[in-house]
Every structure is written in structure tokens, then in C-alpha cells.
Motif scaffolding. Structure first.
Motif, PDB file in Angstrom:
ATOM      1  N   PRO A  33     -16.881   6.406  42.124  1.00 59.32           N
ATOM      2  CA  PRO A  33     -16.085   6.848  43.266  1.00 59.32           C
ATOM      3  C   PRO A  33     -15.366   5.666  43.917  1.00 59.32           C
ATOM      4  N   LYS A  34     -14.185   5.913  44.409  1.00 57.49           N
ATOM      5  CA  LYS A  34     -13.384   4.856  45.044  1.00 57.49           C
ATOM      6  C   LYS A  34     -12.722   5.391  46.302  1.00 57.49           C
ATOM      7  N   ARG A  35     -12.442   4.470  47.217  1.00 64.15           N
ATOM      8  CA  ARG A  35     -11.742   4.856  48.433  1.00 64.15           C
ATOM      9  C   ARG A  35     -10.242   4.746  48.216  1.00 64.15           C
ATOM     10  N   PHE A  36      -9.497   5.405  49.105  1.00 60.67           N
ATOM     11  CA  PHE A  36      -8.031   5.388  49.034  1.00 60.67           C
ATOM     12  C   PHE A  36      -7.486   3.966  48.945  1.00 60.67           C
ATOM     13  N   CYS A  37      -7.929   3.128  49.877  1.00 57.39           N
ATOM     14  CA  CYS A  37      -7.370   1.776  49.925  1.00 57.39           C
ATOM     15  C   CYS A  37      -7.772   0.928  48.721  1.00 57.39           C
ATOM     16  N   THR A  38      -8.902   1.248  48.115  1.00 53.98           N
ATOM     17  CA  THR A  38      -9.347   0.512  46.924  1.00 53.98           C
ATOM     18  C   THR A  38      -8.448   0.828  45.730  1.00 53.98           C
ATOM     19  N   ILE A  39      -8.184   2.116  45.549  1.00 49.37           N
ATOM     20  CA  ILE A  39      -7.300   2.521  44.457  1.00 49.37           C
ATOM     21  C   ILE A  39      -5.916   1.934  44.693  1.00 49.37           C
ATOM     22  N   GLU A  40      -5.459   2.039  45.935  1.00 48.43           N
ATOM     23  CA  GLU A  40      -4.120   1.570  46.297  1.00 48.43           C
ATOM     24  C   GLU A  40      -3.935   0.093  45.934  1.00 48.43           C
ATOM     25  N   SER A  41      -4.989  -0.699  46.145  1.00 46.03           N
ATOM     26  CA  SER A  41      -4.809  -2.125  45.866  1.00 46.03           C
ATOM     27  C   SER A  41      -5.171  -2.505  44.427  1.00 46.03           C
ATOM     28  N   LEU A  57      -4.303  15.907  41.642  1.00 44.31           N
ATOM     29  CA  LEU A  57      -5.501  15.847  40.800  1.00 44.31           C
ATOM     30  C   LEU A  57      -6.626  16.691  41.394  1.00 44.31           C
ATOM     31  N   GLU A  58      -6.699  16.716  42.718  1.00 45.04           N
ATOM     32  CA  GLU A  58      -7.707  17.543  43.374  1.00 45.04           C
ATOM     33  C   GLU A  58      -7.385  19.021  43.116  1.00 45.04           C
ATOM     34  N   HIS A  59      -6.116  19.351  43.232  1.00 42.37           N
ATOM     35  CA  HIS A  59      -5.675  20.718  42.980  1.00 42.37           C
ATOM     36  C   HIS A  59      -6.027  21.172  41.560  1.00 42.37           C
ATOM     37  N   HIS A  60      -5.923  20.246  40.613  1.00 42.67           N
ATOM     38  CA  HIS A  60      -6.248  20.577  39.221  1.00 42.67           C
ATOM     39  C   HIS A  60      -7.757  20.523  38.966  1.00 42.67           C
ATOM     40  N   GLY A  61      -8.537  20.174  39.978  1.00 44.00           N
ATOM     41  CA  GLY A  61      -9.984  20.119  39.806  1.00 44.00           C
ATOM     42  C   GLY A  61     -10.449  18.926  38.997  1.00 44.00           C
ATOM     43  N   ILE A  62      -9.639  17.882  38.976  1.00 40.08           N
ATOM     44  CA  ILE A  62      -9.974  16.682  38.206  1.00 40.08           C
ATOM     45  C   ILE A  62     -10.645  15.654  39.115  1.00 40.08           C
ATOM     46  N   VAL A  63     -10.218  15.654  40.373  1.00 41.12           N
ATOM     47  CA  VAL A  63     -10.747  14.703  41.346  1.00 41.12           C
ATOM     48  C   VAL A  63     -11.342  15.487  42.517  1.00 41.12           C
ATOM     49  N   LYS A  64     -12.444  14.979  43.081  1.00 42.16           N
ATOM     50  CA  LYS A  64     -12.934  15.602  44.323  1.00 42.16           C
ATOM     51  C   LYS A  64     -12.949  14.575  45.454  1.00 42.16           C
TER      52      LYS A  64
END
Lengths: 105, 105
Positions: A33-41, A57-64
Motif C-alpha cells: 500500500p502507498k499514499r498519494f504523495c508517495t506515488i506522486e513522488s 483504477l478504483e472504479h475498475h476494482g483494481i485499487v482500493k
DNA sequence: AAACTAACTTACATAAAGTAACCAAAGGGG
DNA sequence: CCCCTTTGGTTACTTTATGTAAGTTAGTTT
């Protein structure tokens, strides 16, 4: 006449991958799992597009998405089973790239 | 600070796939050499973008272009060894899509 | 000579992505 | 209370990518 005899599921999967950053986001989340800012950087994506992609990706059920109501708020993104099942695809891309893709140009 | 610790070869491969139609063109060519107009009518791509993609794939050494000076001229596009090596990637995408991708929506 | 064909190319329109500034909620300090 | 910080965004605007339709070139058929 533009007819596609290609399997619509396959087409949808390819269309998903053809959105810039999608594969790299999934790749980043494979390690946990990663946070928004971690992925961003970790990739050169802009915040705007990252939030679009994560929603997609959440909509496709790939990410929660999990909200921790701490302060400041912490939000963790992780892969679902469907997202984890994507790992072999990325592994094959990685193998192909190691064998065939040159760094130059 | 936008730093990517991701392998540049992998990033390049992903970037290639993130161009719309690229994967579908390679997929079409897996079943053998094809002409411009055949590819154009088998997927919903425009002639303009198809010629861009074919040049790009040729530039990357994934596709080769062979001219038959018949009349009218016939041009065949086929996969190189590098392009054929991409097959397992598409196979994994196909498998994932069969298991996880729904048709609806 | 007019029409046809394959494989493109060009000009213009729309959609997707990039950039930078701004916003909201939840504290914390003064 | 007012101002500051942090995270996770959103908004407005610019640039790039893709789509659409018409035009081009070279040779062929009618």
C-alpha cells in the motif's frame, strides 16, 4: 467498415493500459500500500492525473482506497485481488524490456 | 522531487504500450504479416494514427515494412524477432482480461 | 482522359495530459 | 480567534495526442 473481431475484454484491458501511468501506478502498488504523495513522488506524474488514474483504477476494482482519520488525514491506496492478478502482465513487460529494450535514443 | 527509481527499460516499454493502439497493432501482426488497409479495418484506428504507430514500431525495431513493387503497390508489415517476443505480454493481458475484466459498463 | 486503388499526408477539431495556483479539513501556536 | 502547516485533492489554463475528412502520388483499368 471499422469492425473489431477482437475480444472486448481484451480490448478493455489494453485500453486501460494505454492510459499513461496506469501500469506504473499498479507496479508501484505491487510492493504494498502507498499514499498519494508517495506515488506522486515515485513517478513523474502530476497530482491531477494521479487522482484521475486512482479514481479510474478504483472504479475498475483494481485499487482500493482506505482513509485513516488521523491528523493530517492519511489515505492508503492498495491493490485488490484483481489488481494483484495483474502482476504477471507487468512481469512479462519487465522481462521483455530487459531482453529487448535499449536504453539509448 | 520527481525521481524515478524504476528501470528505464521498463519505463520505455510501458511508455510504448501507453500509446493508444500499439498493443492491438502488435496483436494483429502476431497472426502474420498484414497490409496497411487490413490493419486499418481490423481495429478502429484512423489512417493517420496507424501510419504514426507503424513508423514508431518500425523505429523501435518491433515491426518491419516490406514493399512489393506490384501494382498497385503492396506493403506488408510484420513483426521482427523483438516484436514476436512481445507475444507473452499480450498473452498475459489476455488471460488477465478473461478472468477479471467484465464486459459491461 | 476519368475513375480507381493503396498507402499515405495535410489541415483542422477535439480529447487527454501537464503546470501552477488554489481549496478544505484538522490540528497547533500565539 | 487568527494564522500556519500538512495531506489530498481541485480549478483554470496550456500543450500534446488523437480523431476526421479531404488531398496526394503512382500506377491501372475503362
Amino acid at each position: 467498415m471499422k469492425q473489431s473481431s477482437i475480444c472486448p475484454r481484451f480490448e478493455k484491458a489494453v485500453a486501460l493500459l494505454s492510459h499513461r501511468w496506469t501500469a506504473l501506478i499498479i507496479y508501484q502498488l505491487l510492493s504494498g500500500p502507498k499514499r498519494f504523495c508517495t506515488i506522486e513522488s515515485s513517478i513523474a506524474i502530476s497530482g491531477k492525473v494521479l487522482s484521475e488514474r486512482l479514481k479510474e483504477l478504483e472504479h475498475h476494482g483494481i485499487v482500493k482506497r482506505k482513509v485513516f482519520p488521523e491528523t493530517p488525514v492519511r489515505i492508503e491506496y492498495s491493490l485488490t485481488e484483481k489488481g494483484l492478478a495483474f502482476a504477471p502482465v507487468l512481469k512479462e513487460i519487465e522481462e521483455w524490456s530487459q531482453t529487448w529494450m535499449s536504453i539509448e535514443e
